[in-house]
Design a protein around this motif. Structure first.
Motif, short mmCIF file in Angstrom:
data_model
loop_
_atom_site.label_atom_id
_atom_site.label_comp_id
_atom_site.label_asym_id
_atom_site.label_seq_id
_atom_site.Cartn_x
_atom_site.Cartn_y
_atom_site.Cartn_z
N GLN A 61 2.45 4.40 -16.70
CA GLN A 61 1.45 3.69 -15.92
C GLN A 61 1.00 4.57 -14.75
N LEU A 62 -0.28 4.55 -14.45
CA LEU A 62 -0.96 5.34 -13.41
C LEU A 62 -1.37 6.73 -13.89
N ASP A 63 -0.84 7.19 -15.04
CA ASP A 63 -1.33 8.44 -15.61
C ASP A 63 -2.61 8.18 -16.39
N SER A 252 12.50 4.37 -9.18
CA SER A 252 11.45 4.71 -8.23
C SER A 252 10.24 5.36 -8.90
N GLU A 253 10.21 5.38 -10.25
CA GLU A 253 9.11 6.04 -10.95
C GLU A 253 7.75 5.45 -10.57
N LEU A 254 7.72 4.14 -10.36
CA LEU A 254 6.48 3.45 -10.00
C LEU A 254 6.68 2.67 -8.70
N LEU A 255 7.31 3.31 -7.73
CA LEU A 255 7.52 2.70 -6.42
C LEU A 255 6.66 3.44 -5.40
N TYR A 256 5.60 2.76 -4.91
CA TYR A 256 4.70 3.37 -3.91
C TYR A 256 4.40 2.32 -2.85
N VAL A 298 -12.94 1.23 -1.43
CA VAL A 298 -11.85 2.21 -1.46
C VAL A 298 -10.58 1.59 -0.88
N ALA A 299 -10.71 0.89 0.25
CA ALA A 299 -9.56 0.23 0.86
C ALA A 299 -9.03 -0.88 -0.05
N GLY A 300 -9.93 -1.62 -0.69
CA GLY A 300 -9.52 -2.67 -1.60
C GLY A 300 -8.74 -2.13 -2.79
N LEU A 301 -9.15 -0.95 -3.26
CA LEU A 301 -8.43 -0.33 -4.37
C LEU A 301 -7.01 0.04 -3.95
N GLY A 302 -6.86 0.55 -2.72
CA GLY A 302 -5.53 0.87 -2.22
C GLY A 302 -4.66 -0.36 -2.11
N ALA A 303 -5.24 -1.46 -1.59
CA ALA A 303 -4.48 -2.70 -1.47
C ALA A 303 -4.09 -3.25 -2.84
N TYR A 304 -4.98 -3.08 -3.81
CA TYR A 304 -4.71 -3.51 -5.19
C TYR A 304 -3.49 -2.76 -5.74
N LEU A 305 -3.46 -1.44 -5.54
CA LEU A 305 -2.34 -0.64 -6.03
C LEU A 305 -1.05 -0.95 -5.28
N LEU A 306 -1.17 -1.18 -3.97
CA LEU A 306 0.01 -1.52 -3.19
C LEU A 306 0.64 -2.82 -3.69
N GLY A 307 -0.19 -3.79 -4.01
CA GLY A 307 0.32 -5.05 -4.50
C GLY A 307 1.09 -4.91 -5.81
N LYS A 308 0.74 -3.91 -6.61
CA LYS A 308 1.40 -3.72 -7.90
C LYS A 308 2.66 -2.88 -7.80
N GLU A 382 3.23 -1.14 -20.50
CA GLU A 382 3.23 -1.20 -19.05
C GLU A 382 3.06 -2.65 -18.64
N SER A 383 3.47 -2.96 -17.43
CA SER A 383 3.53 -4.36 -17.02
C SER A 383 2.19 -4.86 -16.52
N THR A 384 1.96 -6.14 -16.70
CA THR A 384 0.87 -6.83 -16.03
C THR A 384 1.36 -7.22 -14.65
N ASP A 385 0.45 -7.69 -13.79
CA ASP A 385 0.90 -8.06 -12.44
C ASP A 385 1.42 -9.49 -12.37
N GLY A 386 1.28 -10.25 -13.46
CA GLY A 386 1.87 -11.58 -13.51
C GLY A 386 1.09 -12.67 -12.81
N ASN A 387 -0.04 -12.33 -12.18
CA ASN A 387 -0.83 -13.33 -11.47
C ASN A 387 -1.80 -14.03 -12.41
N GLN A 388 -2.31 -15.16 -11.97
CA GLN A 388 -3.35 -15.89 -12.70
C GLN A 388 -4.64 -15.79 -11.89
N TYR A 389 -5.74 -15.46 -12.56
CA TYR A 389 -7.00 -15.18 -11.87
C TYR A 389 -8.10 -16.13 -12.33
#
Length: 408
Positions: A61-63, A252-256, A298-308, A382-389
């Protein structure tokens, strides 16, 4: 125990009659990839096949998704595929860039081009021909863009715009989604690599860019996997498709927890999680070459990645199955799985609590290993984020509530 039936078709440029001609509206030879069209004949080389190995997807994931590759080993004792054998019916058309399609029970599991024909003479009377293949990513990776400045547009329109450029003139099948991000009108430099730029577009979307098993160049936006519905279930309790092994990831492979994002729209934007940093120390992830049109996005994209990725989770990242142990009905389910297909994987435990763990996952890699009597498939997830949208007009997700979130 049995395995599926296979067909390996290789297209040769030809003036001979070993291929069937394309016939408009014909039930058999009117189908794409079944007949001769524009001097290209598909030869059925199935009887010569000794083994097949296919690998498609991305490493984690992320590659970015990699070019899908295949290796087909043919029995070449008769030298029928030897490009020096002028007595072969395929002479002189055993050439690099020959298209290849691999079917299992009539379903394409790989479509690409033979990059290399590697002769392997084991001894004086025995020989093998190894076809090393790559999908349409291989073509895009060898093309360059002329300098131009695109208009501000959604990520999907940007992908189409690049493919339609005269210096690219992409001719293959494509399926391009809209995407959720708007990309800015930023100049593209002369001789920019086409595949690298398309992957930059994909990074700015956090979507999915890959070549499907049938050869279709596919782009999906990040919202395409929201509210995922599973099409296949892997279990060991008899209720789904049984798997041989399950790969887990918890580290820690996907810990950011400190993410920096930037595009030409403005300065770098940071998103961080103080609680995660206190527990795990700062783990950086930087995306500084985005194409998004505003600093807010751009900031929203960062927050999106942080949440995951701010906290580690136990991820089921892969299963392996052996088709010789399964039924034809189960084969059909497996062959329908492609990149971004949604599946569920359940692990049952004999001790402890809970008694089982089930995860809904996104398919991000498929590997086939085929030899006589055996067909092993390794799936990477790879995992989904588990939320409902919130989904407009949907009976369940169409009502705004605390459980139906608005996606980025």
């Amino acid at each position: 125990m049995t395995v599926p039936t296979y067909q390996v078709l290789v297209g040769f440029q030809t003036t001979t009659d070993f291929g069937q001609p394309f016939q408009l509206d014909d039930a058999v030879y009117g189908l794409l990839n079944t007949g001769t069209l524009g001097g290209l004949a598909y030869a059925d080389l199935t009887s010569l096949v000794m083994s097949i190995n296919i690998r498609r997807g991305r490493n984690r994931q992320l590659d970015q998704f990699n070019a899908g590759t295949a290796q087909v080993v043919f029995n070449n004792n008769t030298r029928i595929l030897d490009p020096l054998n002028d007595a072969s019916i395929y002479y002189p058309f055993v050439l690099p860039r020959s298209p290849i399609i691999i079917y299992a029970n009539g379903t394409p599991i790989y479509t690409g081009f033979v990059e290399d024909w590697n002769l392997d003479y084991q001894n004086a009377n025995q020989g093998r021909m190894v076809a090393r293949c790559v999908d349409t990513f291989g073509t895009l990776a060898n093309q360059q863009l002329n300098a131009f400045t695109p208009s501000a547009q959604t990520s999907g329109l940007r992908v189409d715009a690049v493919l339609d450029r005269p210096e690219v003139a992409y001719q293959g099948a494509r399926s391009i989604g809209t995407g959720s991000s708007t990309l800015g009108a930023y100049a593209v430099s002369q001789d920019t690599n086409v595949l690298n730029y398309l992957q930059q577009v994909n990074t700015s979307e956090q979507g999915y860019l890959y070549t499907a098993a049938d050869g279709t160049l596919t782009f999906k936006g990040r919202s395409s996997v929201l509210n995922p519905v599973s099409g296949a279930s892997f279990t060991t309790n008899g209720t789904g498709i049984p798997y041989m092994s399950l790969v887990n990831q918890y580290g820690s492979e996907l810990l950011y927890n400190f993410i920096v994002t930037q595009s030409p729209a403005g300065g770098a934007q940071t998103s961080s999680d103080a609680d995660s940093i206190a527990l795990y120390q700062t783990q950086n992830y930087n995306l500084l070459n985005l194409l998004n049109s505003t600093t807010a996005e751009v900031a929203g994209l960062g927050a999106y990645l942080l949440g995951k990725y701010a906290n580690p989770v136990v991820r089921f990242t892969g299963v392996s199955v052996e088709l010789a142990a399964l039924t034809p009905a189960q084969w059909s389910i497996l062959f329908a799985i492609d990149m971004t297909s949604i599946v569920t994987v359940q692990k049952d435990y004999s001790t402890g609590s809970p008694a089982s763990e089930s995860q809904t996952l996104i398919t991000s890699g498929i590997e086939h290993r085929i030899v006589p009597g055996s067909h092993n498939i390794n799936y990477t997830f790879e995992s989904t984020d588990g939320n409902q949208y919130f989904t407009l007009n949907d009976a369940i997700f169409g009502t705004l509530s605390t459980t139906n979130l608005l996606s980025f």
